[in-house]
Design a protein around this motif. Structure first.
Motif, mmCIF file in Angstrom:
data_model
loop_
_atom_site.group_PDB
_atom_site.id
_atom_site.type_symbol
_atom_site.label_atom_id
_atom_site.label_comp_id
_atom_site.label_asym_id
_atom_site.label_seq_id
_atom_site.Cartn_x
_atom_site.Cartn_y
_atom_site.Cartn_z
ATOM 1 N N LEU A 111 0.855 -1.178 0.000
ATOM 2 C CA LEU A 111 0.000 0.000 0.000
ATOM 3 C C LEU A 111 0.892 1.229 0.000
ATOM 4 C CD1 LEU A 111 -2.971 0.953 0.134
ATOM 5 C CD2 LEU A 111 -2.731 1.049 2.622
ATOM 6 N N VAL A 112 0.660 2.129 -0.945
ATOM 7 C CA VAL A 112 1.493 3.322 -1.079
ATOM 8 C C VAL A 112 0.612 4.558 -1.118
ATOM 9 C CG1 VAL A 112 1.537 3.186 -3.605
ATOM 10 C CG2 VAL A 112 3.362 4.399 -2.427
ATOM 11 N N LEU A 113 1.105 5.637 -0.543
ATOM 12 C CA LEU A 113 0.473 6.955 -0.594
ATOM 13 C C LEU A 113 1.384 7.859 -1.405
ATOM 14 C CD1 LEU A 113 -1.653 9.074 0.471
ATOM 15 C CD2 LEU A 113 -0.083 9.440 2.398
ATOM 16 N N ILE A 114 0.834 8.480 -2.461
ATOM 17 C CA ILE A 114 1.639 9.357 -3.316
ATOM 18 C C ILE A 114 1.097 10.779 -3.265
ATOM 19 C CG2 ILE A 114 2.211 7.457 -4.868
ATOM 20 C CD1 ILE A 114 0.261 8.784 -6.927
ATOM 21 N N ASP A 115 1.981 11.733 -3.597
ATOM 22 C CA ASP A 115 1.539 13.115 -3.719
ATOM 23 C C ASP A 115 1.113 13.379 -5.157
ATOM 24 O OD1 ASP A 115 3.849 13.583 -5.241
ATOM 25 O OD2 ASP A 115 4.914 14.606 -3.627
ATOM 26 N N PHE A 116 0.816 14.642 -5.475
ATOM 27 C CA PHE A 116 0.265 14.986 -6.788
ATOM 28 C C PHE A 116 1.279 14.793 -7.910
ATOM 29 C CE2 PHE A 116 -2.123 18.324 -9.459
ATOM 30 C CZ PHE A 116 -3.034 17.380 -9.888
ATOM 31 N N GLY A 118 3.201 12.175 -7.995
ATOM 32 C CA GLY A 118 3.419 10.744 -8.104
ATOM 33 C C GLY A 118 4.549 10.227 -7.243
ATOM 34 N N ARG A 119 5.061 11.065 -6.348
ATOM 35 C CA ARG A 119 6.156 10.648 -5.477
ATOM 36 C C ARG A 119 5.607 9.941 -4.242
ATOM 37 N NH1 ARG A 119 9.103 16.423 -5.006
ATOM 38 N NH2 ARG A 119 7.186 16.677 -3.798
ATOM 39 N N PRO A 120 6.191 8.803 -3.860
ATOM 40 C CA PRO A 120 5.721 8.122 -2.652
ATOM 41 C C PRO A 120 5.951 8.977 -1.407
ATOM 42 C CG PRO A 120 7.043 6.643 -4.015
ATOM 43 C CD PRO A 120 7.214 8.032 -4.576
ATOM 44 N N VAL A 121 4.905 9.117 -0.630
ATOM 45 C CA VAL A 121 4.991 9.790 0.669
ATOM 46 C C VAL A 121 5.263 8.770 1.761
ATOM 47 C CG1 VAL A 121 3.719 11.183 2.359
ATOM 48 C CG2 VAL A 121 3.457 11.640 -0.091
ATOM 49 N N ALA A 122 4.590 7.630 1.669
ATOM 50 C CA ALA A 122 4.773 6.542 2.623
ATOM 51 C C ALA A 122 4.271 5.262 1.975
ATOM 52 C CB ALA A 122 4.015 6.815 3.923
ATOM 53 N N SER A 123 4.830 4.128 2.380
ATOM 54 C CA SER A 123 4.376 2.849 1.850
ATOM 55 C C SER A 123 4.714 1.736 2.838
ATOM 56 C CB SER A 123 5.033 2.554 0.487
ATOM 57 O OG SER A 123 6.430 2.385 0.627
ATOM 58 N N ARG A 124 3.970 0.648 2.728
ATOM 59 C CA ARG A 124 4.198 -0.545 3.556
ATOM 60 C C ARG A 124 3.948 -1.774 2.693
ATOM 61 N NH1 ARG A 124 5.462 3.131 6.273
ATOM 62 N NH2 ARG A 124 5.155 3.516 8.514
ATOM 63 N N ARG A 125 4.726 -2.845 2.967
ATOM 64 C CA ARG A 125 4.546 -4.119 2.278
ATOM 65 C C ARG A 125 4.336 -5.230 3.295
ATOM 66 N NH1 ARG A 125 8.753 -6.488 0.075
ATOM 67 N NH2 ARG A 125 7.497 -7.756 -1.335
ATOM 68 N N ARG A 126 3.689 -6.299 2.832
ATOM 69 C CA ARG A 126 3.536 -7.493 3.661
ATOM 70 C C ARG A 126 3.657 -8.721 2.778
ATOM 71 N NH1 ARG A 126 -0.842 -7.229 8.062
ATOM 72 N NH2 ARG A 126 0.882 -5.963 8.883
ATOM 73 N N LEU A 127 4.534 -9.642 3.190
ATOM 74 C CA LEU A 127 4.709 -10.897 2.477
ATOM 75 C C LEU A 127 3.688 -11.917 2.961
ATOM 76 C CD1 LEU A 127 8.603 -11.154 2.589
ATOM 77 C CD2 LEU A 127 7.225 -10.631 0.589
ATOM 78 N N TYR A 128 3.284 -12.821 2.050
ATOM 79 C CA TYR A 128 2.426 -13.934 2.430
ATOM 80 C C TYR A 128 2.699 -15.088 1.458
ATOM 81 C CZ TYR A 128 -0.450 -11.106 -0.856
ATOM 82 O OH TYR A 128 -0.897 -10.347 -1.903
ATOM 83 N N PRO A 129 2.330 -16.305 1.825
ATOM 84 C CA PRO A 129 2.558 -17.425 0.898
ATOM 85 C C PRO A 129 1.655 -17.380 -0.316
ATOM 86 C CG PRO A 129 1.411 -18.180 2.868
ATOM 87 C CD PRO A 129 1.837 -16.769 3.134
ATOM 88 N N THR A 140 -4.940 -3.809 4.668
ATOM 89 C CA THR A 140 -5.348 -2.436 4.351
ATOM 90 C C THR A 140 -5.897 -1.737 5.594
ATOM 91 O OG1 THR A 140 -5.896 -3.156 2.112
ATOM 92 C CG2 THR A 140 -6.754 -1.018 2.817
ATOM 93 N N ALA A 141 -6.725 -2.444 6.358
ATOM 94 C CA ALA A 141 -7.304 -1.843 7.570
ATOM 95 C C ALA A 141 -6.231 -1.465 8.578
ATOM 96 C CB ALA A 141 -8.302 -2.811 8.193
ATOM 97 N N GLU A 142 -5.177 -2.250 8.650
ATOM 98 C CA GLU A 142 -4.100 -1.974 9.604
ATOM 99 C C GLU A 142 -3.173 -0.858 9.132
ATOM 100 O OE1 GLU A 142 -0.037 -4.137 11.255
ATOM 101 O OE2 GLU A 142 -1.642 -5.377 10.404
ATOM 102 N N ILE A 143 -2.832 -0.871 7.846
ATOM 103 C CA ILE A 143 -1.786 0.022 7.344
ATOM 104 C C ILE A 143 -2.316 1.393 6.941
ATOM 105 C CG2 ILE A 143 -0.046 0.297 5.544
ATOM 106 C CD1 ILE A 143 0.605 -1.754 7.753
ATOM 107 N N LEU A 144 -3.552 1.464 6.451
ATOM 108 C CA LEU A 144 -4.076 2.739 5.964
ATOM 109 C C LEU A 144 -3.989 3.852 7.005
ATOM 110 C CD1 LEU A 144 -5.443 4.441 3.798
ATOM 111 C CD2 LEU A 144 -7.642 3.523 4.562
ATOM 112 N N PRO A 145 -4.405 3.635 8.251
ATOM 113 C CA PRO A 145 -4.284 4.733 9.220
ATOM 114 C C PRO A 145 -2.841 5.197 9.417
ATOM 115 C CG PRO A 145 -5.743 3.011 10.043
ATOM 116 C CD PRO A 145 -5.078 2.460 8.825
ATOM 117 N N ARG A 146 -1.889 4.281 9.335
ATOM 118 C CA ARG A 146 -0.486 4.680 9.503
ATOM 119 C C ARG A 146 -0.032 5.573 8.343
ATOM 120 N NH1 ARG A 146 2.404 -1.084 11.113
ATOM 121 N NH2 ARG A 146 0.827 -1.793 12.623
ATOM 122 N N LEU A 147 -0.466 5.235 7.141
ATOM 123 C CA LEU A 147 -0.093 6.074 6.006
ATOM 124 C C LEU A 147 -0.739 7.453 6.105
ATOM 125 C CD1 LEU A 147 -0.138 3.708 2.892
ATOM 126 C CD2 LEU A 147 1.632 4.050 4.609
#
Length: 407
Positions: A111-116, A118-129, A140-147
């Motif tokens: 999940l990434v948040l960009i400015d106008f 297109g530059r990333p302001v903040a982002s988070r990744r999560r690995l899964y099988p 998304t529910a966990e990470i969105l408030p942090r961004l």
């Protein structure tokens, strides 16, 4: 939901899609036109925009004042030395709007948040099988408030939408990703778009992941931007996109230029699907057979830990497969450029471009004008950034990326 498609039309005079109208009722289109030009060309003065669009000077002045008042354009330093009044270049304001992009991959979510810009302001990744709807919604529910907390409180109302980049029909790829059929079947009935719209309170748009990555190159890419290009993105499976006349061509179902199923000759001469010779999953399987752990491939695109012989064999097979796919595509669609990007170190990306060029020119090119093959400029985050570009394009561009599916 609705599936959109953008096709390009040529007309005389101004460049396609860049002609404005002085008639009343066209203000929204003209504003998007101005923003599209400034995004593509950089800072422009009112006189430049009037010349490029055919709009009257008065119309351009009104539009520029409104966009500056709305915080979408920023006034630069006056340029003096010309006849008449100094010209004042206007550029995009980075803090004018923000957008979210969610990449749902076969091995990770981002999940990434960009400015106008297109530059990333903040982002988070999560690995899964493997991806499941529950895992994606919980992430998304966990990470969105942090961004959102990365923005000043007054800027959070300027977040204009969420784009989702994901493979279509995930339940059909169970045998490839090693996931339980029952868990992947959940994608058949879950409407992830509607669920995330309810969770975020934002407009949500969905696009195929590789098509979204192609859109990121179109909207945010640097350097010369060709009008027509075929795009390849290396991920767990190789995917692609197509730009025609400066517009992303998504096709009837949104999966145009899904290059993975294209038939290409393998190194043994037998026909294979491109995804079976050029995907990162092929490299991972070769590593595991040789006793080398492949988990690092999905953890960090900047650093691959793979032995030389295994990497060499994969690179040669991938380049040969790409060359055959490019030849087939060039026979159907005249394109000036092929762009290659992916979840990989830049040095390996450059090596693939070099090898693919060499492999293409070893083929019989009679009757074909071979396209230029070059590296992408967005990089590993292209899918997430392309997802964020969808709502940006919907609101502020002249439909460069098409409509996509919308909630």
């Amino acid at each position: 939901m609705r599936q959109g498609q953008e096709t390009a039309e040529r007309s005389g005079g101004a460049e396609p899609g860049l002609r404005g109208s002085n008639q009343s009722g066209m203000r929204a289109h003209n504003e998007r036109l101005v923003l599209s030009l400034v995004r593509r060309e950089g800072a422009l003065a009112k006189s430049d925009i009037a010349r490029m669009t055919g709009l009257s000077a008065q119309t351009v002045s009104v539009i520029m004042r409104e966009l500056e008042r709305d915080g979408l354009l920023r006034r630069g330093e006056p340029i003096r030395g010309r006849i008449g009044q100094p010209s004042v270049p206007m550029s995009l304001a980075p803090e004018g709007a923000y957008f979210l992009g969610l990449k749902i991959g076969r091995r990770s979510a981002e999940l990434v948040l960009i400015d106008f810009l297109g530059r990333p302001v903040a982002s988070r990744r999560r690995l899964y099988p493997y991806p499941t709807p529950d895992a994606v919604v919980a992430f998304t529910a966990e990470i969105l408030p942090r961004l959102m907390e990365s923005l000043p409180p007054e800027a959070r109302a300027r977040v204009g939408g969420l784009g989702i980049a994901m493979p279509f029909q995930l339940w059909n790829w169970v045998s490839y990703v090693g996931a339980p059929q029952a868990e992947m079947d959940a994608w058949r009935t879950r409407d992830i778009q509607t669920e995330l719209a309810a969770l975020t309170g934002l407009p949500v748009h969905v696009r195929n992941d590789a098509t979204a990555a192609c859109g990121a190159e179109l909207v945010f890419g640097s350097g010369g931007r060709p009008k027509d290009f075929l795009y390849f993105y290396f991920a767990y499976f190789i995917g692609g996109g197509l730009v025609l006349n400066g517009h992303l061509f998504a096709g009837r179902t949104g999966n145009a230029a899904g290059v993975g199923p294209m038939p290409v000759p393998g190194r043994d001469g037998q026909m294979r699907r491109l995804l079976n010779v050029a995907s990162m999953s092929v490299l991972a399987e070769a590593m595991e057979r040789a006793g080398e752990p492949s988990a690092a491939l999905w953890e960090d695109p900047e650093r691959w830990e793979v032995s030389g012989p295994i990497l060499e064999e994969w690179l040669e097979g991938a380049a040969a497969g790409l060359a055959s796919a490019i030849l087939s595509a060039a026979a159907l669609v005249e394109m000036e450029t092929v762009v290659i990007d992916g979840w990989m170190p830049p040095a390996i990306r450059a090596d693939i471009v070099r090898r693919t060029h060499a492999a293409l020119h070893r083929l019989d090119l009679s009757g074909i004008e071979p396209p230029l093959i070059r590296e992408g400029t967005v990089g590993a985050q292209a899918r997430a950034l392309g997802a964020a570009a969808i709502p940006l394009s919907q609101r502020y561009l002249v439909e460069a990326m098409g409509a996509g599916q919308e909630s």
